[in-house]
Enzyme design. Structure first.
Site, PDB file in Angstrom:
ATOM      1  N   TYR A 126       0.757  -1.260   0.242  1.00  0.00           N
ATOM      2  CA  TYR A 126       0.051   0.089   0.165  1.00  0.00           C
ATOM      3  C   TYR A 126       0.840   1.100  -0.084  1.00  0.00           C
ATOM      4  O   TYR A 126       0.698   2.082  -0.717  1.00  0.00           O
ATOM      5  CB  TYR A 126      -1.016  -0.058   1.090  1.00  0.00           C
ATOM      6  CG  TYR A 126      -1.435   1.394   1.559  1.00  0.00           C
ATOM      7  CD1 TYR A 126      -2.827   1.618   0.838  1.00  0.00           C
ATOM      8  CD2 TYR A 126      -1.066   2.041   2.643  1.00  0.00           C
ATOM      9  CE1 TYR A 126      -3.322   2.797   1.087  1.00  0.00           C
ATOM     10  CE2 TYR A 126      -1.694   3.090   2.694  1.00  0.00           C
ATOM     11  CZ  TYR A 126      -2.979   3.811   2.229  1.00  0.00           C
ATOM     12  OH  TYR A 126      -3.496   4.919   2.400  1.00  0.00           O
ATOM     13  N   LEU A 127       1.900   1.258   0.922  1.00  0.00           N
ATOM     14  CA  LEU A 127       2.683   2.413   1.003  1.00  0.00           C
ATOM     15  C   LEU A 127       3.393   2.643  -0.499  1.00  0.00           C
ATOM     16  O   LEU A 127       3.850   3.681  -0.870  1.00  0.00           O
ATOM     17  CB  LEU A 127       3.734   2.248   2.180  1.00  0.00           C
ATOM     18  CG  LEU A 127       3.000   2.174   3.499  1.00  0.00           C
ATOM     19  CD1 LEU A 127       4.097   1.978   4.500  1.00  0.00           C
ATOM     20  CD2 LEU A 127       2.319   3.695   3.753  1.00  0.00           C
TER      21      LEU A 127
END
Length: 218
Positions: A126-127
């Protein structure tokens, strides 16, 4: 002004919608299913059907003063949705805005997106997606603001935050309500254009906190 909100049915988006309407803006929400967003239509939001994972060029082509991206795949989805929503959806939105001369773009990212290696393995994809989307936006011709909030909570809005071009308190928290108000204030502060701003709950009134970051990096 005319805004297009991507992520209007999400938790931050639903907090932001009444703020923008209260300010007198004309607001359109991109939604997958208009019938599932009838509550937004009832309060004056125009609905444009579209899917971040597929083509939604026609929605952006209607012409807006700004696009606001608060969308996210959510913690319960897999890595495939992280790629198609958080990365591909954001990349398409940036490209469409450039194509249709939408001047302003406000992106909701994540605090650890500045360095995905700081995140736990479970959220690293996600990051990475957020980091890549941020970099593509920064390389665009758009008047962008990237807001990178810390861990999100459902606490009430306080109207006060900590904001800086870089905050290293990776375990810090900010309420979704304070993030929504920060978006609202960014749209009223040209000093935030071209800035990436980390956000946490704090003691400084939101307009002042954002203005200081803008002035410090001008």
């Amino acid at each position: 002004m005319r805004f297009l909100l991507l992520g209007a049915t999400g938790q931050i988006g639903r907090l932001l919608v009444p703020k923008l309407l209260q300010d007198g803006h004309e607001l359109t929400a991109l939604v997958r299913d208009a019938s599932a967003a009838s509550d937004l239509a009832e309060i004056g939001v125009q609905l444009a059907e579209g899917d971040l994972e597929n083509t939604f060029d026609e929605a952006v082509a209607k012409g807006y003063d700004a696009v606001i991206f608060t969308a996210g795949s959510g913690a319960s989805t897999g890595k495939d949705k992280t790629l198609t929503v958080d990365l591909w959806g954001a990349v398409q939105a940036v490209r469409y805005c450039e194509r249709h001369s939408t001047p302003r773009f406000v992106m909701i990212s994540a605090l650890k997106a500045q360095d995905p290696n700081q995140g736990k393995e479970a959220i690293k994809p996600y990051l990475v997606a957020k980091h890549a989307a941020d970099e593509i936006l920064k390389a665009s011709k758009l008047d962008y603001t990237i807001l990178r909030p810390g861990r999100l909570s459902d606490e009430p809005e306080t109207g006060t935050i900590r904001a800086a071009s870089r905050l290293d308190d990776f375990n810090g928290v900010i309420s979704r309500a304070n993030v929504a108000e920060s978006i609202r204030q960014c749209l009223n502060h040209e000093s935030t254009i071209g800035k990436t701003i980390d956000l946490l709950d704090g003691d400084t009134p939101i307009p002042q906190a954002l203005s200081r970051v803008g002035e410090a990096n001008t």
